[in-house]
Design an enzyme around this catalytic site. Sequence first.
Site, PDB file in Angstrom:
ATOM      1  N   GLY A 165      -3.475  -4.435  -4.643  1.00 22.24           N
ATOM      2  CA  GLY A 165      -4.424  -3.391  -5.010  1.00 22.24           C
ATOM      3  C   GLY A 165      -3.695  -2.119  -5.369  1.00 22.24           C
ATOM      4  O   GLY A 165      -3.110  -1.475  -4.505  1.00 22.24           O
ATOM      5  N   HIS A 166      -3.667  -1.779  -6.660  1.00 25.78           N
ATOM      6  CA  HIS A 166      -2.950  -0.591  -7.111  1.00 25.78           C
ATOM      7  C   HIS A 166      -3.950   0.450  -7.609  1.00 25.78           C
ATOM      8  O   HIS A 166      -4.715   0.196  -8.541  1.00 25.78           O
ATOM      9  CB  HIS A 166      -1.954  -0.957  -8.212  1.00 25.78           C
ATOM     10  CG  HIS A 166      -0.839  -1.818  -7.717  1.00 25.78           C
ATOM     11  ND1 HIS A 166       0.133  -2.345  -8.548  1.00 25.78           N
ATOM     12  CD2 HIS A 166      -0.522  -2.241  -6.472  1.00 25.78           C
ATOM     13  CE1 HIS A 166       0.978  -3.049  -7.820  1.00 25.78           C
ATOM     14  NE2 HIS A 166       0.591  -3.003  -6.568  1.00 25.78           N
ATOM     15  N   THR A 197      -7.833  -3.611  -1.758  1.00 25.60           N
ATOM     16  CA  THR A 197      -8.341  -4.946  -2.038  1.00 25.60           C
ATOM     17  C   THR A 197      -9.447  -5.352  -1.076  1.00 25.60           C
ATOM     18  O   THR A 197     -10.465  -5.907  -1.479  1.00 25.60           O
ATOM     19  CB  THR A 197      -7.193  -5.976  -1.972  1.00 25.60           C
ATOM     20  OG1 THR A 197      -6.217  -5.642  -2.962  1.00 25.60           O
ATOM     21  CG2 THR A 197      -7.703  -7.384  -2.243  1.00 25.60           C
ATOM     22  N   GLY A 250     -10.667  -3.217   1.750  1.00 21.28           N
ATOM     23  CA  GLY A 250     -11.391  -2.142   2.409  1.00 21.28           C
ATOM     24  C   GLY A 250     -11.131  -2.066   3.902  1.00 21.28           C
ATOM     25  O   GLY A 250     -11.678  -1.209   4.601  1.00 21.28           O
ATOM     26  N   ASP A 303       0.819  -1.226   0.000  1.00 24.30           N
ATOM     27  CA  ASP A 303       0.000   0.000   0.000  1.00 24.30           C
ATOM     28  C   ASP A 303       0.845   1.266   0.000  1.00 24.30           C
ATOM     29  O   ASP A 303       0.401   2.317   0.461  1.00 24.30           O
ATOM     30  CB  ASP A 303      -0.953   0.031   1.206  1.00 24.30           C
ATOM     31  CG  ASP A 303      -1.768  -1.233   1.350  1.00 24.30           C
ATOM     32  OD1 ASP A 303      -2.412  -1.619   0.360  1.00 24.30           O
ATOM     33  OD2 ASP A 303      -1.742  -1.843   2.429  1.00 24.30           O
ATOM     34  N   GLN A 354       2.432  -6.300  -3.556  1.00 21.96           N
ATOM     35  CA  GLN A 354       2.740  -6.365  -2.128  1.00 21.96           C
ATOM     36  C   GLN A 354       4.058  -5.617  -1.846  1.00 21.96           C
ATOM     37  O   GLN A 354       4.276  -4.583  -2.440  1.00 21.96           O
ATOM     38  CB  GLN A 354       2.804  -7.811  -1.628  1.00 21.96           C
ATOM     39  CG  GLN A 354       1.485  -8.558  -1.701  1.00 21.96           C
ATOM     40  CD  GLN A 354       1.199  -9.095  -3.079  1.00 21.96           C
ATOM     41  OE1 GLN A 354       2.020  -9.748  -3.697  1.00 21.96           O
ATOM     42  NE2 GLN A 354       0.024  -8.810  -3.581  1.00 21.96           N
TER      43      GLN A 354
END
Length: 490
Positions: free
Chosen positions: A105-106, A365, A367, A78, A289
Amino acid sequence: MSLSSLTLDSNPRFAVGGPYHRRYPPLHHPRSFVSCSAKRPAVSASLSVAADSAATESLGRIGSLSQVSGVLGCQWGDEGKGKLVDILAQHFDIVARCQGGANAGHTIYNSEGKKFALHLVPSGILNEDTTCVIGNGVVVHLPGLFKEIDGLESNGVSCKGRILVSDRAHLLFDFHQEVDGLRESELAKSFIGTTKRGIGPAYSSKVIRNGIRVGDLRHMDTLPQKLDLLLSDAAARFQGFKYTPEMLREEVEAYKRYADRLEPYITDTVHFINDSISQKKKVLVEGGQATMLDIDFGTYPFVTSSSPSAGGICTGLGIAPSVVGDLIGVVKAYTTRVGSGPFPTENLGTGGDLLRLAGQEFGTTTGRPRRCGWLDIVALKFSCQINGFASLNLTKLDVLSDLNEIQLGVAYKRSDGTPVKSFPGDLRLLEELHVEYEVLPGWKSDISSVRNYSDLPKAAQQYVERIEELVGVPIHYIGIGPGRDALIYK
């Protein structure tokens, strides 16, 4: 309570041990107090000149990157890797994912400011001249991939002929996700806190050699037998997983449809990338990651199931170590983590809550709210050592703009005061150690419109340069907002 009230607490609640503090020499300059506003100020002529200067600087900085370069996370994910990849992609022919899956999650923004949350598709997709490769080291959930492609296409982003999926990449099935949840339930007290996207079980299938690869979809006559083996193995392993013949029939029928749709994307990406390198095309590798989640170097077992560090580039794409050049490490100006596991500089009090709100720290990814704390220099130095970063991208510096004081976790000590020289692999030691902090002055002004490093407040420059001094790696990119243009080239 506002973020500006986040100062040293005489008895702060930190995750481990008790913090030691030493104050970094204060700046001898008048501090300006400017109220932060969500509205972007009007662009003046001087700002326009600054923007032109920044653009020239950016071209020089990016143009000097190696033919094969990479962007990797330094912390627990993140960090904002997607934004840098999106910016750099305009200067590369290929952007490639080498490991992980939809647990990455990007978040990126196009030129109109529209937000895109990507999980499998490389972040270079918004640049229409870039080919995006999903390498052999990635585990691919086809329903998720098609959902991303459909979402991009519906927003005017062409994907046809621009996304290549390795025939050697392993497939991640829905049952892998179900098994992931069962596995977490089994762990009980040692709950790892995975994204429950099935990543671990998919890599487990790969390692015990009963996994199914993308290329196997070209041989539908053998797929039922392979799926039967996979599903039977899962049923034998997990009492809560019920496998029926009907389930097998449904999966086979679904993957017949998926195979037809995926066929135009399936490629021998090992050959494609190596052939592209021989043709002098530029390749940018996008890590998922981050290093502190690496299966070998992270806080095991609270890690991911692949290698998000430099070594994963070669094994995940099939390229030689000798061709890999500049690696850029992406690090937040503070630290966050999702899920369980050691977090030495975590702030469990109001300070952590305020950082979370100011930085909007909720997982792309899952929340889930991210755990927050100060920048951990010990962990960052370890990450730089493992990866050999040529430079760093410091992100979200603007989040700290309203603070009176900022802390850096600069050293670890055992409970008896003995120094811990490097980031330890011993989880018990990580749980018990004390963190020594340096305290630097805040800058108390909105920096979101700054585009030249020299225009940053002196305290902000001091913070950046102190990090460089401590880790021994230059910071070439500084994020001061989510948009493409909110980046300073140093």
